[in-house]
Scaffold this motif. Sequence first.
Motif, PDB file in Angstrom:
ATOM      1  N   LEU A  57      -4.128 -48.293 -42.975  1.00  0.00           N
ATOM      2  CA  LEU A  57      -3.600 -48.093 -44.318  1.00  0.00           C
ATOM      3  C   LEU A  57      -4.667 -48.453 -45.340  1.00  0.00           C
ATOM      4  O   LEU A  57      -5.246 -49.541 -45.276  1.00  0.00           O
ATOM      5  N   GLU A  58      -4.921 -47.526 -46.259  1.00  0.00           N
ATOM      6  CA  GLU A  58      -5.848 -47.812 -47.350  1.00  0.00           C
ATOM      7  C   GLU A  58      -5.226 -47.361 -48.663  1.00  0.00           C
ATOM      8  O   GLU A  58      -4.695 -46.249 -48.760  1.00  0.00           O
ATOM      9  N   VAL A  59      -5.275 -48.246 -49.650  1.00  0.00           N
ATOM     10  CA  VAL A  59      -4.839 -47.908 -51.004  1.00  0.00           C
ATOM     11  C   VAL A  59      -6.106 -47.744 -51.844  1.00  0.00           C
ATOM     12  O   VAL A  59      -6.859 -48.706 -52.036  1.00  0.00           O
ATOM     13  N   LEU A  60      -6.336 -46.517 -52.300  1.00  0.00           N
ATOM     14  CA  LEU A  60      -7.555 -46.193 -53.033  1.00  0.00           C
ATOM     15  C   LEU A  60      -7.314 -46.264 -54.536  1.00  0.00           C
ATOM     16  O   LEU A  60      -6.194 -46.052 -55.004  1.00  0.00           O
ATOM     17  N   VAL A  61      -8.371 -46.527 -55.280  1.00  0.00           N
ATOM     18  CA  VAL A  61      -8.226 -46.826 -56.699  1.00  0.00           C
ATOM     19  C   VAL A  61      -7.696 -45.641 -57.504  1.00  0.00           C
ATOM     20  O   VAL A  61      -6.967 -45.816 -58.479  1.00  0.00           O
ATOM     21  N   ASP A  62      -8.034 -44.428 -57.092  1.00  0.00           N
ATOM     22  CA  ASP A  62      -7.547 -43.247 -57.811  1.00  0.00           C
ATOM     23  C   ASP A  62      -7.632 -42.038 -56.882  1.00  0.00           C
ATOM     24  O   ASP A  62      -8.030 -42.156 -55.715  1.00  0.00           O
ATOM     25  N   ASN A  63      -7.248 -40.885 -57.406  1.00  0.00           N
ATOM     26  CA  ASN A  63      -7.199 -39.679 -56.577  1.00  0.00           C
ATOM     27  C   ASN A  63      -8.583 -39.276 -56.074  1.00  0.00           C
ATOM     28  O   ASN A  63      -8.731 -38.830 -54.932  1.00  0.00           O
ATOM     29  N   TRP A  73      -2.844 -43.788 -43.257  1.00  0.00           N
ATOM     30  CA  TRP A  73      -2.179 -43.653 -44.547  1.00  0.00           C
ATOM     31  C   TRP A  73      -3.227 -43.847 -45.641  1.00  0.00           C
ATOM     32  O   TRP A  73      -3.811 -44.925 -45.765  1.00  0.00           O
ATOM     33  N   LEU A  74      -3.458 -42.799 -46.422  1.00  0.00           N
ATOM     34  CA  LEU A  74      -4.346 -42.885 -47.576  1.00  0.00           C
ATOM     35  C   LEU A  74      -3.487 -42.711 -48.827  1.00  0.00           C
ATOM     36  O   LEU A  74      -2.920 -41.638 -49.059  1.00  0.00           O
ATOM     37  N   LEU A  75      -3.371 -43.770 -49.605  1.00  0.00           N
ATOM     38  CA  LEU A  75      -2.536 -43.779 -50.798  1.00  0.00           C
ATOM     39  C   LEU A  75      -3.404 -44.008 -52.031  1.00  0.00           C
ATOM     40  O   LEU A  75      -4.372 -44.771 -51.981  1.00  0.00           O
ATOM     41  N   ASP A  76      -3.048 -43.365 -53.152  1.00  0.00           N
ATOM     42  CA  ASP A  76      -3.714 -43.747 -54.386  1.00  0.00           C
ATOM     43  C   ASP A  76      -3.026 -44.986 -54.953  1.00  0.00           C
ATOM     44  O   ASP A  76      -1.987 -45.428 -54.458  1.00  0.00           O
ATOM     45  N   GLN A  77      -3.635 -45.569 -55.969  1.00  0.00           N
ATOM     46  CA  GLN A  77      -3.136 -46.844 -56.495  1.00  0.00           C
ATOM     47  C   GLN A  77      -1.705 -46.721 -57.014  1.00  0.00           C
ATOM     48  O   GLN A  77      -0.892 -47.642 -56.861  1.00  0.00           O
ATOM     49  N   GLU A  78      -1.377 -45.577 -57.602  1.00  0.00           N
ATOM     50  CA  GLU A  78      -0.029 -45.408 -58.133  1.00  0.00           C
ATOM     51  C   GLU A  78       1.007 -45.387 -57.017  1.00  0.00           C
ATOM     52  O   GLU A  78       2.054 -46.021 -57.119  1.00  0.00           O
ATOM     53  N   ALA A  79       0.727 -44.666 -55.965  1.00  0.00           N
ATOM     54  CA  ALA A  79       1.673 -44.592 -54.844  1.00  0.00           C
ATOM     55  C   ALA A  79       1.750 -45.920 -54.111  1.00  0.00           C
ATOM     56  O   ALA A  79       2.839 -46.369 -53.705  1.00  0.00           O
ATOM     57  N   GLY A  80       0.619 -46.583 -53.943  1.00  0.00           N
ATOM     58  CA  GLY A  80       0.563 -47.776 -53.108  1.00  0.00           C
ATOM     59  C   GLY A  80       0.637 -49.086 -53.858  1.00  0.00           C
ATOM     60  O   GLY A  80       0.290 -50.139 -53.313  1.00  0.00           O
ATOM     61  N   ALA A  81       1.123 -49.047 -55.084  1.00  0.00           N
ATOM     62  CA  ALA A  81       1.130 -50.255 -55.926  1.00  0.00           C
ATOM     63  C   ALA A  81       1.877 -51.408 -55.286  1.00  0.00           C
ATOM     64  O   ALA A  81       1.518 -52.572 -55.482  1.00  0.00           O
ATOM     65  N   ASN A  82       2.906 -51.099 -54.518  1.00  0.00           N
ATOM     66  CA  ASN A  82       3.727 -52.168 -53.913  1.00  0.00           C
ATOM     67  C   ASN A  82       3.513 -52.287 -52.407  1.00  0.00           C
ATOM     68  O   ASN A  82       4.308 -52.923 -51.714  1.00  0.00           O
ATOM     69  N   ILE A  83       2.433 -51.685 -51.929  1.00  0.00           N
ATOM     70  CA  ILE A  83       2.131 -51.709 -50.497  1.00  0.00           C
ATOM     71  C   ILE A  83       0.887 -52.545 -50.284  1.00  0.00           C
ATOM     72  O   ILE A  83      -0.083 -52.461 -51.045  1.00  0.00           O
ATOM     73  N   ASN A  84       0.894 -53.361 -49.247  1.00  0.00           N
ATOM     74  CA  ASN A  84      -0.321 -54.117 -48.924  1.00  0.00           C
ATOM     75  C   ASN A  84      -0.801 -53.748 -47.532  1.00  0.00           C
ATOM     76  O   ASN A  84      -0.076 -53.138 -46.750  1.00  0.00           O
TER      77      ASN A  84
END
Length: 242
Positions: free
Chosen positions: A5-11, A228-239
């Motif tokens: 799982l990675e939450v990326l800063v933007d698109n 899972w590749l999420l942008d910051q908006e989608a992954g704001a509540n995911i760690n």
Amino acid sequence: MQKYLEVLVDNKALIDKALTLVTAKINEAVATKERCTIALAGGNTPKPLYQALAQAKLPWEKIHVFWGDERYVRETDPLSNQKMAREVWLTPVNFPPDNIHPMPTSSGDPAKDAYNYQRDLLDHFQLSPGDLPVFDLILLGMGDDAHTASLFPQTEALTVNDRLITVGSKDGEPRLTFTVPLINAAACVIFLVTGANKQQALKQVFAPEADGMLYPTRLIQPQGELWWLLDQEAGANINSET
């Protein structure tokens, strides 16, 4: 299953990561067995990835492209997943026509076309009925209702386990889609998810317990890698420990 799982800063960062990962998986498959099979996602999220792939230097002649789902429209329809991928990636790089395997949508009978695509998959992978093709890579998105491919909440398509391709339904409109068992046979599945409107669905997808019939993406548990590749908006509540 190996899960990442990675939450990326933007698109842009998400697409950059996806490009690196996809090209690595393609090259790995080609190096191992001289070919790579990839199933594409539709929608707006993967479009910039396909545009980026069009600028990459990859052995197109050794890559075979399929689709994980398709709206039941002509290939010239603006809503066609095939049309989008061809326009931004496959046509610009002169992708070998014989390596492009679109879902058929022209017979007027979605069930017949689903059967024909299943037969084509078995032929391509040189398998017998009942066997599961193992895709090197399947790209998926997720809707704000937690659907993926054309596997929508509380629809019959979610329960199909004896076929590779089935007919999904969205607001009464038929779509062709990979079944859950076919997706889960993959060596690698990559989800690309963007937007704050996905937060509630992701909360349920990553919850310890929830109903897969209500949140279909929960059903995707491939035998290989799950990214899972999420942008910051989608992954704001995911760690990353989720």
